[in-house]
Design an enzyme around this catalytic site. Structure first.
Site, PDB file in Angstrom:
ATOM      1  CG  ASP A  12     -19.489  -0.576   4.054  1.00  0.00           C
ATOM      2  OD1 ASP A  12     -19.317  -0.664   5.273  1.00  0.00           O
ATOM      3  OD2 ASP A  12     -20.601  -0.466   3.516  1.00  0.00           O
ATOM      4  CB  CYS A  13     -14.710   0.458   0.051  1.00  0.00           C
ATOM      5  SG  CYS A  13     -15.846   1.521  -0.869  1.00  0.00           S
ATOM      6  CB  CYS A  16     -17.211   5.002   2.157  1.00  0.00           C
ATOM      7  SG  CYS A  16     -18.283   3.649   1.636  1.00  0.00           S
ATOM      8  CB  CYS A 362     -21.653  -0.198  -9.722  1.00  0.00           C
ATOM      9  SG  CYS A 362     -23.242   0.590 -10.001  1.00  0.00           S
ATOM     10  CG  ASP A 406      23.595  -4.013  11.916  1.00  0.00           C
ATOM     11  OD1 ASP A 406      24.785  -3.820  11.645  1.00  0.00           O
ATOM     12  OD2 ASP A 406      23.127  -3.951  13.065  1.00  0.00           O
ATOM     13  CB  THR A 408      26.202  -6.087  16.216  1.00  0.00           C
ATOM     14  OG1 THR A 408      27.522  -6.417  15.787  1.00  0.00           O
ATOM     15  CG2 THR A 408      26.128  -6.158  17.733  1.00  0.00           C
ATOM     16  CG  ASP A 600      20.710  -0.961  15.474  1.00  0.00           C
ATOM     17  OD1 ASP A 600      20.533  -0.085  14.605  1.00  0.00           O
ATOM     18  OD2 ASP A 600      21.745  -1.054  16.147  1.00  0.00           O
ATOM     19  CG  ASP A 686     -21.886  -3.833  -8.340  1.00  0.00           C
ATOM     20  OD1 ASP A 686     -20.764  -3.549  -8.782  1.00  0.00           O
ATOM     21  OD2 ASP A 686     -22.391  -3.281  -7.349  1.00  0.00           O
TER      22      ASP A 686
END
Length: 709
Positions: A12-13, A16, A362, A406, A408, A600, A686
């Site tokens: 989940d994050c 983990c 936590c 840039d 062109t 480009d 939490d």
């Protein structure tokens, strides 16, 4: 050494991913361990020692689902069509964590019922409910402990719940375990929302294609197509591969790939993307890329790999959380021990408060605050044709103060047309024929304009063409050297005088690019070309200025042409710049803050790398996706302010999340120690903070690059 790859569920994050990576790295014989949350992948190399089975057992012990990626999928670029672990793509109540929520919730409700009917049985019923929900959590905590990770959310949860049982707070212990399970499910649901945009890209390419074989067509798997195959795309169908149209003209809806909402007419010789929709007429298309390397596959790969380029803020919070958790455990221990020993206060009260402090400490909400925002921003960007390679790029883009363009093909359409031919010692047709012979084989836009204008003229034999590095081109034409250069170079060579230079200057003042065509000692004539600014360029520049960003054009063109374009768009300019000059200019501009270079991706590669953020505009070309830090898939200048707006929105979202996570922690840390809030409020705070942070991050999924601000 062999490389192995698995799909993981339940992450989940970033916490983990770190937990899995740390555990797997401790196994003997593992190397190059990579864990990505968005793509839910584990990749590593094995050399003796541990086996693939050991890796899978370790990951399962930590509480995550794992299944190997099929080799067939790698060969054909469909790494997302794999043997799914059991929990993938199921609704929350069908997952392991979801079933645990339902079970603990039912047991908690039964315990309340038992306490109401038989008060003496209540504590036992709550203890049973608590232990039932706690056993899977404790098992994961033990597995993490065996891999040298004592300070995990599961270990804090286990200590707090068991401690609550020992001080006869069984009801609160059961409630805490239930709320923790609910929080984990909500985190999973929210994180999956951020993944859906990326997963949806993988579903854009059709599974089958109509491949021509002789005079017949056969339906074959799209993954089996090879470069050079001829396929057909009927009206209303998605195109099955990246390719080049060889027959037919039709409107192509590229919105699924680039976010461009208006279908664009494409015909023979033009490129199309896999996943784009053919809206009008039947097309025959020559495949130019394997399925594993088509535009969508590369976008998915780019977004997945972007997780490695973490934002500085994310890296700081990651380091912070590593010493934050041990400090919270120490603080909790001091709260439990010091007041009773030093002041003779009640042990039960301070054990309870210490356990509450342990839960509120936590760092889940804090750890997830940055990656959740980054993941949502990248998913929103990919859906709108704005690609940024990770959190570091997003953070840098949000701090940009100057943008160098840039000219062109970036601020202009990139398709100049010949506007004037001024013969000097030859007629107009001869001027164009010689110029076309010199430029034949060049991919420069100006060469394209000359070749297009000379298409109906006699073809002169030419050989030995070479570039004069920023000055022009030369070749042997009909047995004698011929040159196409800037008027200034021709003047230095002595083939034109000041009178011709004045004529060239007058054309350049109109925003035209002028070249001189000459042989040794004799100027044949001048050719003037103009590349019109993109329709949205002026509005985009104005929007950037409104955002507090200064702009400048870096071009190899002459000062008068550059000035004419710059005046039209309302921006500064630097002219007659070679690639090394652009590099120096970027360094100079960096003195005023972050600099973004937009080009480009080919001629501007050094400048793109030197800039704080290099952005390539190129409709999904190799360079656009691989050279720069970010890419604009639609050739729209308006997407540049859109890219910066997205980066700023992401950083604002991150700051909100960090403030929310730390603010709630601070408030409830104080109230827990003072005894105003208990265990169940601590875990609710939490869980609530984690869910609020994730939901706030998901707001970025609704981002539109065209929205002003």
């Amino acid at each position: 050494m062999t490389t192995h790859e698995w799909n993981i569920t339940g992450m989940d994050c970033a916490g983990c991913a770190r937990k899995i990576k740390t555990a797997v790295e401790r196994l003997p014989g593992t190397a190059d361990v990579e864990v990505t949350v968005i793509s839910e992948r584990l990749k590593l190399a094995l050399q003796g020692g541990a086996s693939a089975a050991d890796v899978e057992s370790t990951v399962r012990d930590l509480g995550y689902g794992i299944a190997g990626v099929k080799k067939h999928d790698h060969e054909h670029g469909h790494g997302h069509d794999h043997d799914d672990p059991a929990d993938r793509d199921r609704t929350w109540y069908q997952t392991g964590k979801g079933r645990l929520v339902i079970l603990t919730g039912v047991l908690l409700a039964l315990a309340w019922g038992a306490e109401w009917l038989f008060p003496a049985v209540g504590p036992l019923a709550f203890t049973l409910a608590c232990l039932t929900g706690l056993i899977p959590v404790a098992r994961r905590a033990t597995a993490a402990l065996r891999t040298g990770q004592p300070f995990t959310i599961e270990s804090l949860m286990t200590i707090a719940a068991v401690g609550a049982l020992f001080i006869n707070a069984a009801e609160e212990a059961a409630l805490v375990v239930f709320l923790f399970a609910v929080g984990e499910v909500l985190e999973g649901v929210a994180t999956n929302r951020a993944r859906q945009g990326i997963r949806a890209l993988g579903q854009l390419v059709p599974r089958t294609a109509l491949r021509e074989h002789g005079n017949h067509t056969h339906e074959v798997p799209a993954a089996s197509l090879n470069i050079g195959d001829i396929i057909q795309a009927r009206p209303g169908e998605r195109i099955a591969a990246d390719g080049e149209i060889i027959e037919g003209t039709s409107g192509i809806d590229e919105s699924p790939v680039t976010g461009e909402s208006i279908p664009r007419t494409r015909g023979p010789g033009e490129d199309v993307f896999a996943g784009a929709i053919n809206t009008q007429a039947a097309l025959r298309i020559r495949v130019t890329r394997q399925a594993s390397d088509n535009t969508i596959a590369r976008i998915i790969r780019l977004v997945e790999e972007a997780e490695e380029a973490r934002a500085p803020t994310e890296r700081f919070i990651d380091r912070f959380s590593r010493w934050y958790m041990p400090l919270i455990v120490l603080a909790s221990l001091l709260v439990i021990v010091v007041p009773p020993l030093a002041m003779g206060l009640d042990w039960g009260t301070w054990v309870y408060r210490g356990l509450a402090l342990l839960l509120i400490g936590c760092p889940c909400a804090l750890v997830i605050s940055v990656p959740a925002s980054i993941a949502s921003a990248m998913a929103a960007g990919a859906r709108n044709g704005l690609l940024m390679k990770g959190g570091a790029v997003i953070e840098a883009a949000a701090a940009i103060r100057t943008i160098a363009f840039d000219k062109t093909g970036t601020l202009t359409e990139g398709t100049p047309k010949v506007t004037d031919i001024m013969p000097l010692t030859a007629n107009a047709d001869e001027v164009m024929s010689v110029a076309a012979a010199v430029e034949r084989g060049s991919s420069h836009p100006l060469a394209g304009a000359i070749l297009s204008r000379a298409a109906d003229l006699p073809v002169l034999p030419a050989s030995g063409a070479r570039d004069l590095t920023g000055m022009g081109v030369t070749a042997e034409v009909a047995g004698a050297p011929a040159f196409v250069t800037s008027p200034r170079t021709a003047l230095a060579d002595g083939v034109i005088g000041t009178d011709v230079m004045e004529q060239a200057a007058a054309l350049e003042a109109e925003g035209k690019t002028v070249v001189t065509v000459y042989r040794r000692g004799a100027a044949l004539g001048l050719i003037a070309m103009r590349d019109e600014p993109r329709a949205d360029a002026a509005a985009a520049i104005a929007r950037l200025h409104a955002m507090g960003i200064s702009t400048t054009i870096l071009t190899g063109d002459n000062p008068r042409t550059a000035a004419a374009i710059a005046e039209t768009l309302g921006t500064a300019f630097r002219a007659e710049m070679r690639p090394e000059d652009k590099l120096t200019a970027i360094r100079d501009l960096s003195g005023a803050g972050g600099v973004m270079m937009v080009g480009d991706g080919i001629n501007d590669a050094p400048a793109l790398k030197q800039a704080s953020v290099g952005v390539a505009m190129g409709g999904g070309t190799d360079v656009a996706l691989e050279t720069a830090d970010a890419a604009i898939l639609r050739s729209r200048v308006q997407d540049i302010p859109g890219l910066i707006a997205l980066a700023r929105a992401a950083m604002g979202n991150i700051h909100q999340n960090v403030a929310l996570a730390l603010g709630l922690k601070g408030i409830f840390l104080v109230t827990s120690v003072l005894g105003y809030t208990g265990l169940w409020v601590a875990i609710l705070a939490d869980t609530g903070a984690t869910v609020l942070v994730t939901l706030n991050a998901l707001r970025l999924l609704r981002f539109s690059p065209d929205k002003k601000g």
